[in-house]
Scaffold this motif. Structure first.
Motif, PDB file in Angstrom:
ATOM      1  N   TYR A  73       0.852  -1.183   0.000  1.00 13.51           N
ATOM      2  CA  TYR A  73       0.000   0.000   0.000  1.00 13.51           C
ATOM      3  C   TYR A  73       0.891   1.237   0.000  1.00 13.51           C
ATOM      4  O   TYR A  73       1.742   1.405   0.881  1.00 13.51           O
ATOM      5  N   PHE A  74       0.697   2.120  -0.982  1.00 14.28           N
ATOM      6  CA  PHE A  74       1.490   3.342  -1.064  1.00 14.28           C
ATOM      7  C   PHE A  74       0.827   4.423  -0.216  1.00 14.28           C
ATOM      8  O   PHE A  74      -0.343   4.762  -0.417  1.00 14.28           O
ATOM      9  N   ILE A  75       1.569   4.970   0.732  1.00 18.51           N
ATOM     10  CA  ILE A  75       1.039   5.991   1.643  1.00 18.51           C
ATOM     11  C   ILE A  75       1.037   7.347   0.961  1.00 18.51           C
ATOM     12  O   ILE A  75       2.069   7.818   0.471  1.00 18.51           O
ATOM     13  N   PHE A  76      -0.130   7.981   0.921  1.00 15.42           N
ATOM     14  CA  PHE A  76      -0.239   9.328   0.388  1.00 15.42           C
ATOM     15  C   PHE A  76       0.248  10.355   1.425  1.00 15.42           C
ATOM     16  O   PHE A  76       0.331  10.065   2.620  1.00 15.42           O
ATOM     17  N   GLU A  77       0.526  11.554   0.941  1.00 15.40           N
ATOM     18  CA  GLU A  77       0.848  12.668   1.836  1.00 15.40           C
ATOM     19  C   GLU A  77      -0.374  13.023   2.687  1.00 15.40           C
ATOM     20  O   GLU A  77      -1.510  12.674   2.357  1.00 15.40           O
ATOM     21  N   LYS A  96      -3.583  13.053   8.478  1.00 16.08           N
ATOM     22  CA  LYS A  96      -4.004  11.733   8.019  1.00 16.08           C
ATOM     23  C   LYS A  96      -3.646  11.514   6.553  1.00 16.08           C
ATOM     24  O   LYS A  96      -3.708  12.435   5.734  1.00 16.08           O
ATOM     25  N   ASP A  97      -3.266  10.289   6.207  1.00 15.55           N
ATOM     26  CA  ASP A  97      -3.071   9.869   4.824  1.00 15.55           C
ATOM     27  C   ASP A  97      -4.305  10.290   4.005  1.00 15.55           C
ATOM     28  O   ASP A  97      -5.433   9.899   4.313  1.00 15.55           O
ATOM     29  N   ASN A 152      -1.091  18.412   5.879  1.00 15.79           N
ATOM     30  CA  ASN A 152      -0.038  19.199   6.509  1.00 15.79           C
ATOM     31  C   ASN A 152       1.290  19.057   5.770  1.00 15.79           C
ATOM     32  O   ASN A 152       1.933  20.054   5.427  1.00 15.79           O
ATOM     33  N   SER A 153       1.720  17.827   5.512  1.00 12.49           N
ATOM     34  CA  SER A 153       3.011  17.635   4.859  1.00 12.49           C
ATOM     35  C   SER A 153       2.988  18.139   3.425  1.00 12.49           C
ATOM     36  O   SER A 153       3.978  18.689   2.936  1.00 12.49           O
ATOM     37  N   LEU A 154       1.862  17.978   2.744  1.00 14.61           N
ATOM     38  CA  LEU A 154       1.778  18.430   1.360  1.00 14.61           C
ATOM     39  C   LEU A 154       1.810  19.948   1.259  1.00 14.61           C
ATOM     40  O   LEU A 154       2.540  20.522   0.439  1.00 14.61           O
ATOM     41  N   PHE A 155       1.027  20.627   2.094  1.00 20.15           N
ATOM     42  CA  PHE A 155       1.028  22.090   2.055  1.00 20.15           C
ATOM     43  C   PHE A 155       2.403  22.651   2.414  1.00 20.15           C
ATOM     44  O   PHE A 155       2.829  23.677   1.864  1.00 20.15           O
ATOM     45  N   MET A 156       3.097  21.983   3.318  1.00 17.68           N
ATOM     46  CA  MET A 156       4.451  22.426   3.657  1.00 17.68           C
ATOM     47  C   MET A 156       5.405  22.215   2.477  1.00 17.68           C
ATOM     48  O   MET A 156       6.298  23.038   2.231  1.00 17.68           O
ATOM     49  N   ASN A 157       5.223  21.127   1.734  1.00 21.43           N
ATOM     50  CA  ASN A 157       6.073  20.871   0.574  1.00 21.43           C
ATOM     51  C   ASN A 157       5.807  21.853  -0.560  1.00 21.43           C
ATOM     52  O   ASN A 157       6.684  22.080  -1.400  1.00 21.43           O
ATOM     53  N   LEU A 158       4.604  22.416  -0.593  1.00 23.03           N
ATOM     54  CA  LEU A 158       4.251  23.360  -1.649  1.00 23.03           C
ATOM     55  C   LEU A 158       4.490  24.793  -1.201  1.00 23.03           C
ATOM     56  O   LEU A 158       3.650  25.679  -1.390  1.00 23.03           O
TER      57      LEU A 158
END
Length: 389
Positions: free
Chosen positions: A185-189, A341-342, A192-198
């Motif tokens: 199973y591939f874990i999605f962002e 959460k994923d 929180n982590s995605l907005f920080m990466n963007l």
């Protein structure tokens, strides 16, 4: 009097009738589709998808078509053809390494508080996640909602915190394979982590070589960066596009390649490592606040997967696309989802009416084919989806 009244009524009806166009935007030189082109006017806004396609509806006849690095096109509904060709802006290249990049970058830094909201604000968003396994789509997820940010950019006085984002999810559609052929199973962002990466990074320090190129009659400057050869096992390159009228950053693009990084354990005798990632962030200025906000952003990551015996090598490619609107809007946000959460494990009901009507980011032909394939009742795939036909 009657003819005059009739004419006034007719003109009013014409002026406020909604118009819709469906077209493709391509590079005029190589005819390749252009993603992230903004199509907008004073009221409405949308962007092109990976196919370069968009659908735009408005009660106002004027249309502006623009992507940073290309000449802006101002047109009307009547003049738009099935295919729109954009010309790249002419660059005036400097042949020597930049000698005054610190001065230019300092001007950008000095203008941060006047150019960006370094304070809490609200906006609406549409977020798309697409997962590919060895080149084939295996997961699609679109999330729409309201977002409250603590700040747009982080300064020395503002440290990131896990509570910096508050999300109210209002619409979602998702469909995808639960696990791959290796039972992984591939874990999605998470949000929180995605907005920080963007968020744009600072790639102008001693580890980078910088050059400049200017365009739009000197009104914009591209600061191009390249990591130095002594930075082992990694290569980072990209650019910032700076508006010289207010020293605001309008675009950030970075490509990172990671070489021979050690694998990390992923469970069930599986190990993985990140091979590369790309970030592309476009910011636009609001006429209401004179502040710049993230208009659209993309984050791509390639991950290599194998087992303890290195008996196979597979690759995951995950792409996230973010678009925002109503920046600094005056609306209530009722948090209804965890930002840690994923994303693919978030549950929310599917609203067919909304997804049939929305045109902010169209599904590509490849995505439509995938959804049709896995939604087939006779399909052998084990899927997770909230889409109801």
């Amino acid at each position: 009097m009657k003819p005059s009244f009739f004419l006034f009524f007719l003109l009013s009806f014409i002026a406020y009738t909604q118009q819709t166009i469906d077209a493709v935007i391509v590079d005029s030189a190589n005819k390749t589709p252009l993603e992230f082109v903004g199509i907008y006017n004073s009221i409405n806004h949308t962007i092109t998808n990976e196919d370069g396609r968009f659908q735009f509806s408005s009660n106002t006849d004027s249309i502006i078509v623009y992507r940073v690095g290309y000449d802006k096109l101002t047109t009307t509904f009547q003049k738009v053809k099935d295919t729109i060709y954009l010309n790249k802006s002419v660059l005036k290249l400097n042949e020597v390494t930049v000698t005054n990049e610190k001065t230019l970058w300092q001007k950008v830094g000095d203008s941060i508080r006047s150019n960006y909201p370094i304070y809490p604000y609200k906006e609406k968003f549409l977020l798309r996640g697409v997962l590919r396994y060895n080149g084939e789509i295996t997961r699609i997820q679109d999330l729409q909602g309201k977002l409250e940010r603590r700040t747009l950019l982080y300064t020395k006085e503002i440290d990131p915190d896990k509570k910096d984002f508050k999300v109210e999810l209002t619409n979602m559609r998702k469909v995808g394979l639960v696990k791959d052929e290796n039972d992984v199973y591939f874990i999605f962002e998470s949000f929180n982590s995605l907005f920080m990466n963007l968020i744009p990074l600072n790639a102008t320090g001693d580890d980078f070589d910088l050059t400049e190129s200017s365009f739009d009659n000197g009104k914009k400057i591209s600061i191009n960066f390249q990591s130095k050869p002594e930075i082992k096992d990694e290569d980072h390159s990209g650019h910032y596009i700076i508006n010289t009228e207010d020293y605001a950053m309008e675009r950030f693009k970075m490509t990172a390649k990671l070489y021979d990084k050690p694998f990390k354990k992923g469970g069930k005798h599986i190990k993985f490592r990140t091979v590369s990632y790309d970030k592309e962030i476009s910011l636009s200025k609001s006429s209401n606040t004179n502040k710049y906000y993230i208009a659209s952003a993309r984050y791509d990551v390639k991950v290599e997967l194998t087992d303890e015996e290195n008996s196979f090598s597979s690759f995951y490619d995950v792409s996230f696309i973010l678009t925002t609107s109503d920046n600094e809007g005056d609306f209530e946000i009722k948090k209804n989802v965890s930002t840690s959460k994923d994303l693919f494990k978030i549950n929310y009901p599917y609203d067919q009416r909304y997804w049939y009507a929305q045109n902010q980011l169209l599904l590509t032909d490849e995505m439509l084919d995938f959804i049709k394939k896995v939604q087939d009742p006779n399909s052998e795939f084990k899927i997770k989806s909230n889409i109801k036909n």
